[in-house]
Structures are given as C-alpha cells and as structure tokens.
Design an enzyme around this catalytic site. Structure first.
Site, PDB file in Angstrom:
ATOM      1  N   ASP A  13      -3.542   9.392  -4.124  1.00  7.11           N
ATOM      2  CA  ASP A  13      -2.974   7.809  -4.394  1.00  7.11           C
ATOM      3  C   ASP A  13      -3.949   7.083  -5.512  1.00  7.11           C
ATOM      4  OD1 ASP A  13      -1.395   5.705  -3.743  1.00  7.11           O
ATOM      5  OD2 ASP A  13      -2.911   5.167  -1.879  1.00  7.11           O
ATOM      6  N   SER A  14      -3.698   5.857  -5.336  1.00 11.98           N
ATOM      7  CA  SER A  14      -4.474   4.927  -6.284  1.00 11.98           C
ATOM      8  C   SER A  14      -5.646   4.375  -5.550  1.00 11.98           C
ATOM      9  CB  SER A  14      -3.703   3.805  -6.863  1.00 11.98           C
ATOM     10  OG  SER A  14      -3.086   3.218  -5.672  1.00 11.98           O
ATOM     11  N   CYS A  77       1.932   8.135  -3.062  1.00 14.43           N
ATOM     12  CA  CYS A  77       2.131   6.883  -3.648  1.00 14.43           C
ATOM     13  C   CYS A  77       3.513   6.517  -4.105  1.00 14.43           C
ATOM     14  CB  CYS A  77       1.127   6.987  -4.770  1.00 14.43           C
ATOM     15  SG  CYS A  77       1.026   5.501  -5.898  1.00 14.43           S
ATOM     16  N   GLU A 154      -6.656  -2.394   1.573  1.00 16.07           N
ATOM     17  CA  GLU A 154      -7.891  -1.748   0.989  1.00 16.07           C
ATOM     18  C   GLU A 154      -9.079  -2.463   1.773  1.00 16.07           C
ATOM     19  OE1 GLU A 154      -8.882   0.328  -1.601  1.00 16.07           O
ATOM     20  OE2 GLU A 154      -6.690   1.031  -1.947  1.00 16.07           O
ATOM     21  N   CYS A 185       5.214   1.295   0.486  1.00 11.84           N
ATOM     22  CA  CYS A 185       4.090   1.590  -0.297  1.00 11.84           C
ATOM     23  C   CYS A 185       3.010   2.214   0.815  1.00 11.84           C
ATOM     24  CB  CYS A 185       3.325   0.107  -0.741  1.00 11.84           C
ATOM     25  SG  CYS A 185       1.505   0.307  -1.249  1.00 11.84           S
ATOM     26  N   HIS A 187      -0.048   1.988   1.394  1.00 13.50           N
ATOM     27  CA  HIS A 187      -0.809   1.208   2.054  1.00 13.50           C
ATOM     28  C   HIS A 187      -0.630   0.511   3.095  1.00 13.50           C
ATOM     29  CE1 HIS A 187      -3.016   1.821  -1.860  1.00 13.50           C
ATOM     30  NE2 HIS A 187      -4.277   0.914  -1.216  1.00 13.50           N
TER      31      HIS A 187
END
Ligand code: DGL
Length: 266
Positions: A13-14, A77, A154, A185, A187
């Site tokens: 993932d990013s 992702c 994050e 997403c 996240h």
C-alpha cells in the site's frame, strides 16, 4: 510451531491502510509469512498522476521480489488496484490480488442509497464508474473522495486520535442520504468505529478485506491455519514520520520494526 513450507504473501500500500487487509488475511491464514511494504515516499496515492503511480507500484513490488521469495502479491490499495493490476499481472509469474470498492455487496444491502468513501483518485477512475454501472443494482451511489480521511488513519496508528467533529464535517455530504457506505480505501477500516459514529448507527459499513483474505486462501490452496508463520517484515520507501509511535502499533500486530528499502528511481 511453524507449518512446513510456509508460503509468503507480499502486501503493498502507499501507507498503513493495507494493514486493515493484513489483519483479515492474518486472521484467516496466520501460518503465512508476511512482508508488508508501503510507499510512503510517494504518499498519498490518491493525489498522484496515473503513470507515476503505475511506475511506483511496479518499482516497489519489483524491489521486494528481488530481495525476498514471495508466493503471492496483494495490492492492498484501491487507488492503485483500479489501474495497475493488468500491468502487474502481465509481468509477474505469481498471483496478484487487488482490492477494489465493494459496490456489489453494498448495493445488495442498501434500501436507500450507497455512499462510496474513497480517495479523490478512486472516485474519478473509469474502473469505479464501470463497477457502479455494472453492479450498483440501480441504487444511487453518492461519492466522496478525501485525502484528509486517509491522513486521519495514518495519524491514528501513530497515537493521534480522530477528531470526531472534523470527521462529521468531512462526511457531512453523505449524512442522512445513505444507508450503506463502502469503505473504498484500505485506510478507512482502521477508523471504522469513528466513521460509524459520524455517519450514525443506521448506516452499514462495507469493505473488501474478508473477501481478499478468502481469495488469498483459495489461490494458495490452503486450509485456515492455526500456527504462526515466522516472518513479519515491514518495509517503507522512506523514513516514516513518528516512526517510534508507529513501530509500537506495528509490534502489537506482530511486526518487527520498520526497515527502509531504497526504491530505485525511474
Ligand atoms: N490506501 C489506499 C487506498 O486504498 C490509498 C491511500 C492514499 O491516497 O495513498 O486507496
């Protein structure tokens, strides 16, 4: 005790979002070895130009494959999966699993309308438009793309709590309009309780994590496992911010401290 011939999954993932997918795969297949790589040098992917994103994912995955023996790749992702899968699959001789917004299951649950919460890139992708055209079951799909929501996840994993008022403001365009929300997403499952509070108790939240875990199990032809694998490696493409707070969280998920892997520039 380690089971013989433990297979290795590479999760990409990013940022930390793919950890929500890791949790689902690990709950089903704890016997695997895990390598997690996040491209924090190019984060946030939701604001990257498409060609750059394709090259970054390719470079990160290739760098891992040059250094580790891997049996399956999971692009955890949505922003990347909605454009990079064909290129990656054509290049690699191991299975590549992607994550895309769960429009189909969400639409079958909805009575009112579906909300798609994703990155600014995912909501504009042709792939997403096609998913909605083919699988929304004639339900209205309200889209909301936000990088700030990604940042909040994050932050949470570094010990910074989500500000519920800010979250409510970000989600305001959906409040009262939908009865099912797609967490499009990876996240967002990390801030699922907070999103549920902000949207109100009558909204069902849907994500793709469990389906990805089942797909990995099927492709590796495995039974649900009991014992633990022996590798829990986590790699980043740059030094992460608040590294020690993040490492503390990662340790609770079973990972060793983050190592930085230099990704060759292109
Ligand atoms: N976690 C990623 C996704 O599922 C994207 C986050 C980002 O914008 O970097 O889309």
């Amino acid at each position: 005790m380690q089971e013989p011939n433990n297979k290795t999954v590479l999760i990409f993932d990013s940022g930390v979002g793919g950890l929500s997918v890791y949790k689902e795969i690990h709950a089903l297949l704890p016997q695997l070895n895990y390598i997690y790589i996040f491209d924090n040098q190019a984060y946030p992917y939701g604001e990257l130009e498409q060609n750059t994103l394709i090259k970054r994912v390719d470079a990160c995955v290739q760098s891992c494959l040059n250094n580790y023996s891997v049996d399956i790749v999971v692009i955890a992702c949505n922003t990347a999966s909605t454009i990079v899968l064909p290129t990656l699959r054509a290049k690699l001789n191991i299975p590549v699993v992607g994550v895309v917004p769960a429009i189909k299951p969400a639409s079958s649950l909805a009575n009112k309308a579906v909300g798609l919460i994703a990155t600014p890139a995912t909501v504009t992708r042709q792939y997403t438009q096609d998913l909605i055209r083919d699988f929304s079951n004639n339900k209205n799909v309200e889209m909301l793309g936000s990088t700030r929501l990604v940042d909040m996840a994050e932050e949470k994993l570094r010990g910074i709590p989500v500000n519920l008022d800010e979250l409510r403001n970000l989600l305001a365009p959906l409040i009262g309009k939908i009865d099912v929300a797609v967490l499009g997403c990876t996240h967002f499952p990390l801030i699922k309780q907070e999103i549920a509070l902000a949207l109100g108790g009558d909204v069902t939240l849907v994500d793709s994590g469990k389906a990805i875990a089942r797909r990995v199990k099927e492709l590796l032809k495995l039974e649900a496992g009991r014992s633990r694998g022996e590798r829990y490696t986590i790699l980043s493409s740059a030094l992460p911010w608040q590294e020690s707070a993040l490492n503390e969280h990662l340790e609770s998920l079973g990972f060793n401290p983050i190592q930085t892997l230099e990704i060759p520039l292109f």
